[in-house]
Design a protein around this motif. Structure first.
Motif, PDB file in Angstrom:
ATOM      1  N   ARG A   1      62.895  32.900  33.385  1.00  0.00           N
ATOM      2  CA  ARG A   1      62.547  31.900  32.360  1.00  0.00           C
ATOM      3  C   ARG A   1      61.065  31.536  32.398  1.00  0.00           C
ATOM      4  O   ARG A   1      60.511  31.018  31.436  1.00  0.00           O
ATOM      5  CB  ARG A   1      63.412  30.648  32.479  1.00  0.00           C
ATOM      6  CG  ARG A   1      63.144  29.753  33.660  1.00  0.00           C
ATOM      7  CD  ARG A   1      63.972  28.453  33.544  1.00  0.00           C
ATOM      8  NE  ARG A   1      63.746  27.588  34.681  1.00  0.00           N
ATOM      9  CZ  ARG A   1      64.471  27.575  35.798  1.00  0.00           C
ATOM     10  NH1 ARG A   1      65.484  28.409  35.910  1.00  0.00           N
ATOM     11  NH2 ARG A   1      64.195  26.765  36.790  1.00  0.00           N
TER      12      ARG A   1
ATOM     13  N   ARG B   1      66.148  34.956  23.560  1.00  0.00           N
ATOM     14  CA  ARG B   1      66.551  33.618  23.102  1.00  0.00           C
ATOM     15  C   ARG B   1      66.569  33.495  21.574  1.00  0.00           C
ATOM     16  O   ARG B   1      65.631  33.887  20.902  1.00  0.00           O
ATOM     17  CB  ARG B   1      65.624  32.556  23.702  1.00  0.00           C
ATOM     18  CG  ARG B   1      66.200  31.141  23.628  1.00  0.00           C
ATOM     19  CD  ARG B   1      65.286  30.138  24.301  1.00  0.00           C
ATOM     20  NE  ARG B   1      64.998  30.487  25.681  1.00  0.00           N
ATOM     21  CZ  ARG B   1      63.825  30.239  26.280  1.00  0.00           C
ATOM     22  NH1 ARG B   1      62.851  29.645  25.634  1.00  0.00           N
ATOM     23  NH2 ARG B   1      63.649  30.592  27.536  1.00  0.00           N
TER      24      ARG B   1
ATOM     25  N   PHE C   1      71.455  32.594  26.586  1.00  0.00           N
ATOM     26  CA  PHE C   1      70.212  32.819  25.825  1.00  0.00           C
ATOM     27  C   PHE C   1      70.305  32.214  24.414  1.00  0.00           C
ATOM     28  O   PHE C   1      69.418  32.451  23.595  1.00  0.00           O
ATOM     29  CB  PHE C   1      69.925  34.320  25.711  1.00  0.00           C
ATOM     30  CG  PHE C   1      69.896  35.041  27.025  1.00  0.00           C
ATOM     31  CD1 PHE C   1      69.036  34.638  28.043  1.00  0.00           C
ATOM     32  CD2 PHE C   1      70.724  36.129  27.258  1.00  0.00           C
ATOM     33  CE1 PHE C   1      69.007  35.309  29.256  1.00  0.00           C
ATOM     34  CE2 PHE C   1      70.697  36.803  28.467  1.00  0.00           C
ATOM     35  CZ  PHE C   1      69.841  36.399  29.473  1.00  0.00           C
TER      36      PHE C   1
END
Ligand SMILES: Cc1cc2nc3c(=O)[nH]c(=O)nc-3n(C[C@H](O)[C@H](O)[C@H](O)COP(=O)(O)O)c2cc1C
Length: 188
Positions: free
Chosen positions: A56, A105, A134
């Motif tokens: 991330r 994402r 996601f």
């Protein structure tokens, strides 16, 4: 034109997954409504996930991760072509997903599954909670191919029934619907 990557989830010798993915890719090419890219995880050849930091943060150390990140980030949507292995999806696919975060994402995801009597549906059901991490938009309509081993002719060509071709076209239609709604949001 929106870019859709067709991701081949099985990497083993003798797999049928590449032929299934090529079949789905060819249907898409004929439609000419997406910029399609076939992404074969066997060719991507990622090692088992070895980045020292959580994906991330995006501060990747290894060149293989940087290359994978750039490639995945370039797409608006993905179609995961997955077999069913022990009622789930292949570890190579989980590995490829775990490597990244923001790149996936809010993007759109579709599924082409295959297997025995369950047609790979258990693999898709196992994949969905992973993709929800996601916040991907998952297309409801899927291509689910049962008894895949019986769908090859004597020349080794993949010849599924017309119902699968129809399902593939519905999946492409729905990808278009979601991409249309998601791409503007992603660009905000
Ligand atoms: C390790 C392994 C586990 C499998 N488990 C299942 C299963 O749970 N359900 C099923 O329908 N088929 C199962 N199969 C059969 C596969 O769906 C079939 O072999 C398919 O061709 C695998 O995809 P691939 O050739 O692209 O690797 C399994 C195959 C392997 C190799």
């Amino acid at each position: 034109m929106a870019k859709v990557q067709i991701i081949v989830g099985s990497i083993r010798d003798n797999r049928v997954g590449r032929k299934v993915a090529d079949w789905f890719y060819d249907i898409g090419l004929n439609r000419k409504d997406f910029d399609l890219e076939l992404v074969d995880l066997r060719e991507v050849d990622l090692p088992m996930f070895n980045e020292p930091n959580h994906p991330r943060f995006g501060n990747y150390v290894y060149e293989h991760t940087k290359a994978w990140s750039a490639r995945v980030a370039s797409a608006d949507a993905y179609v995961f072509v997955t077999p069913e292995y022990n009622h789930s999806f292949p570890s190579a696919l989980k590995n490829a997903l775990d490597y990244l975060s923001a790149e996936w994402r809010f993007k759109t995801a579709g599924f082409v599954s295959y297997g025995g009597v369950a047609a790979g549906t258990r693999a898709v059901q196992a994949l969905k909670p992973v993709l929800s991490c996601f916040q991907m938009a998952m297309v409801l309509e899927q291509v689910n191919i049962p008894f895949v081993g019986a769908l090859f002719n004597e020349d080794g060509e993949f010849k599924p029934p017309q119902a699968s071709v129809d399902a593939a076209n519905v999946l492409y239609d729905r990808l278009g619907f979601w991409i249309e709604h998601q791409v503007p949001l992603l660009k905000k």
